[in-house]
Design a protein around this motif. Structure first.
Motif, PDB file in Angstrom:
ATOM      1  N   GLY A 144     -27.884  38.972  60.365  1.00  0.00           N
ATOM      2  CA  GLY A 144     -27.078  39.993  61.025  1.00  0.00           C
ATOM      3  C   GLY A 144     -25.778  39.498  61.615  1.00  0.00           C
ATOM      4  O   GLY A 144     -25.173  40.167  62.438  1.00  0.00           O
ATOM      5  N   GLY A 145     -25.344  38.315  61.195  1.00  0.00           N
ATOM      6  CA  GLY A 145     -24.087  37.774  61.706  1.00  0.00           C
ATOM      7  C   GLY A 145     -23.293  37.119  60.600  1.00  0.00           C
ATOM      8  O   GLY A 145     -23.786  36.916  59.489  1.00  0.00           O
ATOM      9  N   LEU A 146     -22.067  36.777  60.920  1.00  0.00           N
ATOM     10  CA  LEU A 146     -21.211  36.074  59.974  1.00  0.00           C
ATOM     11  C   LEU A 146     -21.225  34.605  60.338  1.00  0.00           C
ATOM     12  O   LEU A 146     -21.043  34.240  61.499  1.00  0.00           O
ATOM     13  N   SER A 147     -21.459  33.771  59.351  1.00  0.00           N
ATOM     14  CA  SER A 147     -21.553  32.337  59.582  1.00  0.00           C
ATOM     15  C   SER A 147     -20.629  31.588  58.625  1.00  0.00           C
ATOM     16  O   SER A 147     -20.536  31.932  57.454  1.00  0.00           O
ATOM     17  N   ILE A 148     -19.964  30.590  59.167  1.00  0.00           N
ATOM     18  CA  ILE A 148     -19.061  29.775  58.356  1.00  0.00           C
ATOM     19  C   ILE A 148     -19.888  28.790  57.535  1.00  0.00           C
ATOM     20  O   ILE A 148     -20.733  28.081  58.076  1.00  0.00           O
ATOM     21  N   ILE A 149     -19.647  28.765  56.234  1.00  0.00           N
ATOM     22  CA  ILE A 149     -20.363  27.828  55.373  1.00  0.00           C
ATOM     23  C   ILE A 149     -19.418  26.801  54.755  1.00  0.00           C
ATOM     24  O   ILE A 149     -19.848  25.773  54.261  1.00  0.00           O
ATOM     25  N   LYS A 150     -18.118  27.111  54.788  1.00  0.00           N
ATOM     26  CA  LYS A 150     -17.120  26.172  54.284  1.00  0.00           C
ATOM     27  C   LYS A 150     -15.985  26.120  55.296  1.00  0.00           C
ATOM     28  O   LYS A 150     -15.257  27.092  55.476  1.00  0.00           O
ATOM     29  N   THR A 151     -15.873  25.006  55.974  1.00  0.00           N
ATOM     30  CA  THR A 151     -14.877  24.866  57.019  1.00  0.00           C
ATOM     31  C   THR A 151     -13.477  24.750  56.421  1.00  0.00           C
ATOM     32  O   THR A 151     -13.265  24.001  55.473  1.00  0.00           O
ATOM     33  N   VAL A 152     -12.553  25.495  56.984  1.00  0.00           N
ATOM     34  CA  VAL A 152     -11.152  25.404  56.618  1.00  0.00           C
ATOM     35  C   VAL A 152     -10.527  24.403  57.588  1.00  0.00           C
ATOM     36  O   VAL A 152     -10.705  24.517  58.802  1.00  0.00           O
ATOM     37  N   SER A 153      -9.832  23.419  57.065  1.00  0.00           N
ATOM     38  CA  SER A 153      -9.261  22.392  57.940  1.00  0.00           C
ATOM     39  C   SER A 153      -8.232  22.996  58.881  1.00  0.00           C
ATOM     40  O   SER A 153      -7.527  23.938  58.535  1.00  0.00           O
ATOM     41  N   LYS A 154      -8.185  22.444  60.086  1.00  0.00           N
ATOM     42  CA  LYS A 154      -7.227  22.908  61.093  1.00  0.00           C
ATOM     43  C   LYS A 154      -5.793  22.792  60.566  1.00  0.00           C
ATOM     44  O   LYS A 154      -4.955  23.645  60.842  1.00  0.00           O
ATOM     45  N   SER A 155      -5.528  21.753  59.770  1.00  0.00           N
ATOM     46  CA  SER A 155      -4.174  21.582  59.236  1.00  0.00           C
ATOM     47  C   SER A 155      -3.799  22.727  58.290  1.00  0.00           C
ATOM     48  O   SER A 155      -2.646  23.148  58.243  1.00  0.00           O
ATOM     49  N   LYS A 156      -4.762  23.262  57.531  1.00  0.00           N
ATOM     50  CA  LYS A 156      -4.473  24.396  56.652  1.00  0.00           C
ATOM     51  C   LYS A 156      -4.197  25.650  57.469  1.00  0.00           C
ATOM     52  O   LYS A 156      -3.342  26.450  57.115  1.00  0.00           O
ATOM     53  N   ILE A 157      -4.923  25.806  58.562  1.00  0.00           N
ATOM     54  CA  ILE A 157      -4.697  26.960  59.428  1.00  0.00           C
ATOM     55  C   ILE A 157      -3.318  26.843  60.081  1.00  0.00           C
ATOM     56  O   ILE A 157      -2.572  27.812  60.135  1.00  0.00           O
ATOM     57  N   VAL A 158      -2.983  25.655  60.553  1.00  0.00           N
ATOM     58  CA  VAL A 158      -1.665  25.432  61.151  1.00  0.00           C
ATOM     59  C   VAL A 158      -0.575  25.675  60.113  1.00  0.00           C
ATOM     60  O   VAL A 158       0.452  26.291  60.407  1.00  0.00           O
ATOM     61  N   GLN A 159      -0.796  25.212  58.891  1.00  0.00           N
ATOM     62  CA  GLN A 159       0.178  25.406  57.809  1.00  0.00           C
ATOM     63  C   GLN A 159       0.357  26.896  57.517  1.00  0.00           C
ATOM     64  O   GLN A 159       1.463  27.352  57.242  1.00  0.00           O
ATOM     65  N   TYR A 160      -0.719  27.662  57.597  1.00  0.00           N
ATOM     66  CA  TYR A 160      -0.668  29.106  57.353  1.00  0.00           C
ATOM     67  C   TYR A 160       0.315  29.775  58.312  1.00  0.00           C
ATOM     68  O   TYR A 160       1.006  30.708  57.957  1.00  0.00           O
ATOM     69  N   ALA A 161       0.364  29.241  59.535  1.00  0.00           N
ATOM     70  CA  ALA A 161       1.210  29.837  60.572  1.00  0.00           C
ATOM     71  C   ALA A 161       2.497  29.061  60.826  1.00  0.00           C
ATOM     72  O   ALA A 161       3.223  29.361  61.767  1.00  0.00           O
ATOM     73  N   ALA A 162       2.792  28.084  60.010  1.00  0.00           N
ATOM     74  CA  ALA A 162       3.895  27.155  60.270  1.00  0.00           C
ATOM     75  C   ALA A 162       5.244  27.822  60.482  1.00  0.00           C
ATOM     76  O   ALA A 162       6.024  27.391  61.322  1.00  0.00           O
ATOM     77  N   ASN A 163       5.527  28.853  59.764  1.00  0.00           N
ATOM     78  CA  ASN A 163       6.858  29.456  59.836  1.00  0.00           C
ATOM     79  C   ASN A 163       6.936  30.688  60.727  1.00  0.00           C
ATOM     80  O   ASN A 163       7.951  31.381  60.735  1.00  0.00           O
ATOM     81  N   ASN A 164       5.860  30.970  61.457  1.00  0.00           N
ATOM     82  CA  ASN A 164       5.865  32.185  62.255  1.00  0.00           C
ATOM     83  C   ASN A 164       5.068  31.973  63.539  1.00  0.00           C
ATOM     84  O   ASN A 164       3.849  31.844  63.505  1.00  0.00           O
ATOM     85  N   GLN A 165       5.773  31.946  64.653  1.00  0.00           N
ATOM     86  CA  GLN A 165       5.135  31.711  65.949  1.00  0.00           C
ATOM     87  C   GLN A 165       4.144  32.815  66.308  1.00  0.00           C
ATOM     88  O   GLN A 165       3.126  32.562  66.922  1.00  0.00           O
ATOM     89  N   GLU A 166       4.445  34.043  65.904  1.00  0.00           N
ATOM     90  CA  GLU A 166       3.541  35.151  66.233  1.00  0.00           C
ATOM     91  C   GLU A 166       2.208  35.006  65.500  1.00  0.00           C
ATOM     92  O   GLU A 166       1.156  35.279  66.067  1.00  0.00           O
TER      93      GLU A 166
END
Length: 163
Positions: A109-131
């Motif tokens: 009944g919940g959502l569980s992470i099975i494949k971790t996305v690296s913090k660097s990829k998340i940071v890269q996703y937002a690299a060009n936009n502070q918002e």
């Protein structure tokens, strides 16, 4: 859901499944880090209405207990139920995106992470936009808030909505 061809560019950009999925992922990751368990499915439907509403997002702070924070910021509850209802379809699309990508699965009944996305990829996703970076960071705060509430019912009651 509105077909992609009929969505305005603003809605298509702001509420695209990839962006909404990274917000849900960030909240889920922080929740799981503390709970050592999947985030209850109903809580996912509160993430987007909190984060995508700029006035609410700007004030989110997980260092303050969520109930205390809501008492200090009662205006964020105005229109919250309508926002939450209007974002159900977009939350569903984001969940489907996470499942399709193989990043998460539904467990007990919940959502569980099975494949971790690296913090660097998340940071890269937002690299060009502070918002975007702020949205991701605040989604992490929301995940911690939800964990600290200890029950879905408590969280929904605090926000004045029903699942």
């Amino acid at each position: 859901m509105i077909p992609w061809s009929k969505r305005t560019p603003e809605i298509a950009n702001l509420l695209n499944p990839s962006f909404c999925a990274i917000l849900l992922y960030s909240a889920t990751f922080e929740y799981e880090k503390k709970a050592k368990n999947s985030i209850p499915f109903p809580l996912l439907y509160l993430v987007l209405p909190i984060i995508l509403h700029k006035n609410t997002r700007n004030r989110v702070n997980s260092r303050t207990n969520m109930v205390v924070w809501l008492q200090r910021n009662p205006d964020v509850l105005v229109g919250f139920a309508d926002r939450a209802k209007s974002l159900i379809g977009f939350t569903n699309e984001a969940i489907e995106f996470l499942l399709f990508q193989g990043s998460c699965e539904i467990i007990n009944g919940g959502l569980s992470i099975i494949k971790t996305v690296s913090k660097s990829k998340i940071v890269q996703y937002a690299a060009n936009n502070q918002e975007i970076a702020e949205c991701i960071q605040k989604a992490e705060h929301v995940g911690r808030w939800f964990y600290n509430m200890h029950a879905v019912e408590n969280t929904y009651t605090a926000w004045g909505v029903k699942p």
